[in-house]
Design a protein around this motif. Structure first.
Motif, mmCIF file in Angstrom:
data_model
loop_
_atom_site.group_PDB
_atom_site.id
_atom_site.type_symbol
_atom_site.label_atom_id
_atom_site.label_comp_id
_atom_site.label_asym_id
_atom_site.label_seq_id
_atom_site.Cartn_x
_atom_site.Cartn_y
_atom_site.Cartn_z
ATOM 1 N N ASP A 19 0.827 -1.209 0.000
ATOM 2 C CA ASP A 19 0.000 0.000 0.000
ATOM 3 C C ASP A 19 0.864 1.263 0.000
ATOM 4 O OD1 ASP A 19 -2.421 -1.341 -0.029
ATOM 5 O OD2 ASP A 19 -2.548 -1.466 2.148
ATOM 6 N N LEU A 20 1.968 1.239 0.754
ATOM 7 C CA LEU A 20 2.854 2.410 0.796
ATOM 8 C C LEU A 20 3.492 2.669 -0.562
ATOM 9 C CD1 LEU A 20 4.601 1.919 4.258
ATOM 10 C CD2 LEU A 20 3.016 3.748 3.621
ATOM 11 N N ILE A 21 3.938 1.582 -1.210
ATOM 12 C CA ILE A 21 4.553 1.728 -2.538
ATOM 13 C C ILE A 21 3.527 2.257 -3.534
ATOM 14 C CG2 ILE A 21 5.511 0.435 -4.480
ATOM 15 C CD1 ILE A 21 6.812 -1.433 -2.372
ATOM 16 N N ALA A 22 2.332 1.674 -3.527
ATOM 17 C CA ALA A 22 1.281 2.102 -4.461
ATOM 18 C C ALA A 22 0.882 3.550 -4.209
ATOM 19 C CB ALA A 22 0.070 1.185 -4.328
ATOM 20 N N SER A 23 0.797 3.943 -2.931
ATOM 21 C CA SER A 23 0.401 5.320 -2.613
ATOM 22 C C SER A 23 1.422 6.317 -3.157
ATOM 23 C CB SER A 23 0.250 5.489 -1.103
ATOM 24 O OG SER A 23 1.506 5.400 -0.448
ATOM 25 N N GLY A 24 2.707 5.939 -3.107
ATOM 26 C CA GLY A 24 3.741 6.819 -3.658
ATOM 27 C C GLY A 24 3.591 7.008 -5.151
ATOM 28 N N VAL A 25 3.303 5.919 -5.866
ATOM 29 C CA VAL A 25 3.126 6.003 -7.323
ATOM 30 C C VAL A 25 1.890 6.830 -7.656
ATOM 31 C CG1 VAL A 25 2.779 4.689 -9.430
ATOM 32 C CG2 VAL A 25 4.269 3.790 -7.640
ATOM 33 N N VAL A 26 0.783 6.561 -6.952
ATOM 34 C CA VAL A 26 -0.458 7.302 -7.210
ATOM 35 C C VAL A 26 -0.259 8.781 -6.899
ATOM 36 C CG1 VAL A 26 -2.879 7.555 -6.546
ATOM 37 C CG2 VAL A 26 -1.893 5.282 -6.766
ATOM 38 N N PHE A 27 0.473 9.082 -5.839
ATOM 39 C CA PHE A 27 0.756 10.471 -5.483
ATOM 40 C C PHE A 27 1.484 11.194 -6.620
ATOM 41 C CE2 PHE A 27 4.615 12.774 -3.994
ATOM 42 C CZ PHE A 27 4.029 14.007 -3.748
ATOM 43 N N LEU A 28 2.489 10.530 -7.180
ATOM 44 C CA LEU A 28 3.259 11.155 -8.261
ATOM 45 C C LEU A 28 2.407 11.407 -9.499
ATOM 46 C CD1 LEU A 28 6.570 9.109 -7.921
ATOM 47 C CD2 LEU A 28 6.196 11.500 -7.276
ATOM 48 N N VAL A 29 1.476 10.486 -9.763
ATOM 49 C CA VAL A 29 0.579 10.654 -10.914
ATOM 50 C C VAL A 29 -0.491 11.695 -10.612
ATOM 51 C CG1 VAL A 29 -1.194 9.493 -12.272
ATOM 52 C CG2 VAL A 29 0.988 8.353 -11.851
ATOM 53 N N ALA A 30 -1.031 11.661 -9.375
ATOM 54 C CA ALA A 30 -2.134 12.547 -9.011
ATOM 55 C C ALA A 30 -1.703 14.009 -8.934
ATOM 56 C CB ALA A 30 -2.723 12.111 -7.669
ATOM 57 N N LEU A 31 -0.449 14.245 -8.542
ATOM 58 C CA LEU A 31 0.021 15.616 -8.317
ATOM 59 C C LEU A 31 -0.156 16.506 -9.550
ATOM 60 C CD1 LEU A 31 1.379 17.324 -6.094
ATOM 61 C CD2 LEU A 31 3.562 16.693 -7.095
ATOM 62 N N PRO A 32 0.424 16.156 -10.699
ATOM 63 C CA PRO A 32 0.227 17.016 -11.866
ATOM 64 C C PRO A 32 -1.210 16.989 -12.384
ATOM 65 C CG PRO A 32 1.423 15.032 -12.477
ATOM 66 C CD PRO A 32 1.328 15.028 -10.993
ATOM 67 N N LEU A 33 -1.908 15.859 -12.192
ATOM 68 C CA LEU A 33 -3.297 15.789 -12.645
ATOM 69 C C LEU A 33 -4.175 16.755 -11.859
ATOM 70 C CD1 LEU A 33 -3.879 11.950 -13.208
ATOM 71 C CD2 LEU A 33 -3.545 13.719 -14.926
ATOM 72 N N CYS A 34 -3.963 16.825 -10.539
ATOM 73 C CA CYS A 34 -4.747 17.752 -9.712
ATOM 74 C C CYS A 34 -4.552 19.198 -10.185
ATOM 75 C CB CYS A 34 -4.334 17.639 -8.251
ATOM 76 S SG CYS A 34 -4.850 16.100 -7.445
ATOM 77 N N LEU A 35 -3.305 19.552 -10.439
ATOM 78 C CA LEU A 35 -3.009 20.917 -10.897
ATOM 79 C C LEU A 35 -3.575 21.157 -12.292
ATOM 80 C CD1 LEU A 35 0.686 21.029 -9.663
ATOM 81 C CD2 LEU A 35 -1.219 22.343 -8.705
ATOM 82 N N GLY A 36 -3.410 20.161 -13.174
ATOM 83 C CA GLY A 36 -3.876 20.315 -14.551
ATOM 84 C C GLY A 36 -5.381 20.440 -14.637
#
Length: 747
Positions: free
Chosen positions: A19-36
């Motif tokens: 879960d920790l590994i997956a959350s890190g990957v999702v965070f990296l993907v979600a970050l620019p998507l949230c801003l975009g």
């Protein structure tokens, strides 16, 4: 109690690292998507991050889904932009968002999440494939360094008046970046290598994390090289940077409550609530299909969680949140096991805003684009298209139309088009084949069995009317409502009118079965569904053979007649008039009534090991011919017969059954089979296929021998045979295929 806690702790130890590994990957993907998505919605950039944080922490904690990730949704960008313009300010829009969240909570309380059960699987798979195609098309420019459009823009038409495909054409005009191309190519190579290498896949190191770290390292290298390799500005993630921790509160915006008396506010709230709920339920249904453990997410609970999240988001300046298929699919493909992954990703977004903004802003968008591109390929894999094609047009057309509609419009419009097309196909299917029609060969002749569905609606009326009008004079229809729970009144009127008025004039006989008393249609069987004395007298031996052959064909093809056995029991309680007497083996694999698809009272069944003839079995056959009046005597043997195999073994070894088995009465059966075995034939030298073929040959000889014994030892059967009143034949049942082959027992 302690045992339960221990089990929970052990389970957490297994799932927490994933879960920790997956959350890190999702965070990296979600970050620019949230801003975009915020930029594409004409909202402050920080509002996207606020929505992402709330979607992760609050919605993630309240949700019942294990793999869904919530945040600002690209499918709502047009609605958000329109509502901001209609209400006049972002603050007024936030008031509508708070109301929309409350509406979602009410919808969840009243179990509106049950609507997700009505989404066709072809549409859901079309949604997943469409998201995959869009990710591939939208990320190709970013992976090549063309980053003029927001990362979260997912609609076909873009804010800069270009579209998905015209944006790709700009790449040929040279709008690319050399440094981004290198990072994108290396990132793709690593992800592909990781996917195909068993050693790397088994390692606990997540490939997306390596891609991001390598992207940052290459970015630092290119900064030293400078020139066309230098990556800066819109080619990097851009998180708003607070000058101090106390300055973070300046990012928050609060709703304008002065617009509470405006009609536009409530209309906007309803629009947001309905669209966000629909997108959430669709995403939830789709991500459940991606979950390797195939867990089910409660839709109504999800609406309550989303409603709370949207109200909180509206109170502090965030965008609407929904369950988002892009982040959720990345979450699943990154190995997430529980909803802790979604919650952790929300905390990572919060930490990035508070403390890590400068470090996060060093990540190239090309690295993240590579991750999304591979995710898109997994969602829209060629295998999925092949699978949907193989399922036929009723699955493939709604799937492909949903996909194309989403790609060429946006998520909501495409889904509505897909649902509409799917409904049209369902209606067409109901109009074409609303019922199951089977032509059954009963002992009294052919009957068209019309098996009605569980729900018979007005959609079935036209097809039933067509079927009734096609019935030929002299034909017989059985309308079977055994499994029907609901009847449309118009359909009941149609059936009643046809049976009572139209069918008698046209010479069509109509039988009814399974109708409830409340329908005012009573069960009435007007064809011979059992063997009566009158029917027995009309039959010839050849007619009986045909009935048996047809029954075996139905047995082998899985089209056995639907019989009302209790009605047959009632009809035969006073007398019996069987058509045939069948002497078969006791082998459990040859149940005579089943393999001939027969009903109660149709045959006499005499069973003895090896289908040999003895005094008692011969007496039973004589009773069938001389007293009951059967038209056929059948000796039924079968392949791989245990009695024949044992007898041949004993004969070839010149041993007695009593000595070999301890059974004192078994020798009589061996003696009856013995004439079918020649002295020169030995079983011990044969193996495999040759052994089976030899046993089957002896079994067939034994059937012929039994037929001859019946004729020679029974006067009444011999006389009936000579007078042509009966036939006596042999047959072999194949235990591997279920097929029965008849042959002249005297040949």
């Amino acid at each position: 109690m302690s045992s339960t806690l221990l089990t929970t702790e052990e389970s957490l130890q297994k799932t927490l690292p994933r879960d920790l590994i997956a959350s890190g990957v999702v965070f990296l993907v979600a970050l620019p998507l949230c801003l975009g998505i915020a930029v594409a919605s004409n909202a402050p950039p920080i509002s996207g991050l606020i929505a992402g944080i709330i979607g992760g922490i609050i919605v993630g904690a309240l949700s019942g889904s294990h793999t869904s990730v919530s945040g600002p949704a690209a499918g709502l960008t047009a609605i958000v932009s329109m509502q901001i313009a209609t209400l006049g300010s972002f603050e007024a829009f936030l008031s509508a968002l708070v109301l929309a969240g409350l509406l979602q909570v009410v919808m969840g309380i009243f179990k509106a999440g049950a609507l997700s059960a009505y989404f066709p699987s072809s549409v859901i798979k079309g949604l997943l494939a469409a998201i995959g195609v869009i990710l591939i098309l939208k990320q190709i420019p970013h992976i090549l360094g063309h980053d003029t459009d927001p990362e979260g823009e997912m609609s076909f038409k873009q804010p800069d008046h270009k579209n998905t495909f015209s944006e790709l054409l700009t790449l040929f005009e040279g709008e690319v970046h050399a440094g981004a191309i290198v990072i994108g190519a290396v990132s793709l190579a690593i992800l592909i290598l990781w996917n195909y290498s068993k050693l790397l896949k088994k390692s606990n190191i997540p490939a997306p994390l390596i891609v991001v770290l390598l992207g940052v390292a290459l970015n630092l290298l290119f900064q030293k090289l400078g020139g066309r390799w230098l990556i800066e500005g819109n080619h990097l993630v851009q998180v708003p940077v607070a000058e101090s921790l106390g300055n973070v509160t300046s990012f928050l915006v609060f709703p304008d409550l002065s617009v509470w008396n405006r009609f536009d506010l409530y209309r906007g709230a309803i629009t947001i609530a309905v669209v966000a709920s629909l997108e959430t339920l669709l995403s939830l249904e789709a991500v459940d299909k991606l979950d390797p453990e195939k867990r089910n997410s409660p839709g109504s609970r999800e609406l309550i969680a989303q409603g709370v999240g949207n109200s909180v988001s509206g109170l502090i300046g965030g965008l609407p949140v929904t369950s988002v298929i892009v982040r959720s699919s990345v979450n699943v493909h990154s190995g997430a096991k529980t909803k802790l992954s979604a919650v952790f990703h929300g905390f990572l977004l919060l930490i990035s805003v508070l403390f890590l903004a400068n470090s996060i802003n060093m990540i190239p968008l090309a690295s993240l684009a590579a991750i999304l591109l591979i995710t898109g390929y997994k969602l829209a894999s060629p295998k999925l298209f092949s699978q949907m094609w193989s399922q036929g047009k009723y699955q493939f057309y709604p799937f492909i139309i949903t996909l194309l509609a989403i790609v060429f419009s946006d998520l909501l419009i495409g889904i509505l088009i897909g649902l509409g097309v799917s409904i049209l196909f369902i209606l067409n299917s109901n109009l074409r084949r609303p019922i199951r029609r089977i032509v059954e060969s009963h002992v009294g002749g052919e009957v068209l069995h019309i098996e009605l569905a569980n729900q018979v609606s007005f959609l079935n009326r036209a097809s039933l009317d067509t079927l009734f009008n096609a019935a030929k004079p002299g034909s017989h229809l059985l309308i079977d409502a055994t499994d029907t729970d609901y009847f449309d009144p118009d359909v009941l009127s149609l059936i009643r009118e046809f049976k009572e008025n139209i069918a008698p004039v046209r010479g069509v006989t109509v039988s009814l079965r399974g109708f409830r008393d409340k329908y005012d249609l009573h069960d009435e069987i007007l064809f011979a569904h059992y063997t009566s004395r009158e029917l027995q007298d009309q039959m010839t031996p050849d007619d009986v053979i045909k009935i048996l052959l047809d029954g075996n064909e139905r047995f082998r093809t899985g089209r056995r007649l639907s019989r009302d056995l209790m009605r047959q029991i009632d009809a035969t309680k006073s007398e019996q008039a069987p058509l045939a007497a069948i002497l078969s083996c006791i082998d459990s694999r040859v149940p005579t009534e089943l393999v001939f698809d027969l009903g109660v009272g149709d045959i006499f069944s005499v069973r003895v090991a090896g289908n040999v003839i003895g005094t008692k079995s011969l007496g039973s056959l004589e009773y069938g011919v001389g007293v009951a009046g059967v038209k056929l005597v059948l000796v039924l043997g079968h392949t791989r017969c245990g009695a024949v195999t044992s007898s041949v073994q004993l004969i070839s070894e010149n041993r007695r059954a009593l000595d070999a088995t301890g059974c004192e009465h078994l020798q009589a059966i061996v003696d009856e089979i013995a004439p079918s075995v020649q002295h020169s034939e030995q079983l011990s030298f044969l193996k495999g296929v040759e052994r089976d073929a030899f046993i089957n040959l002896i079994a067939k000889r034994n059937v012929q021998h039994t037929v001859q014994q019946v004729v020679s030892r029974s006067t009444v059967i011999r006389q009936s045979l000579q007078e042509g009143r009966i036939k006596i034949v042999g047959a072999m049942y194949d235990v591997t295929s279920g097929e029965i082959q008849f042959f002249d027992g005297n040949s």
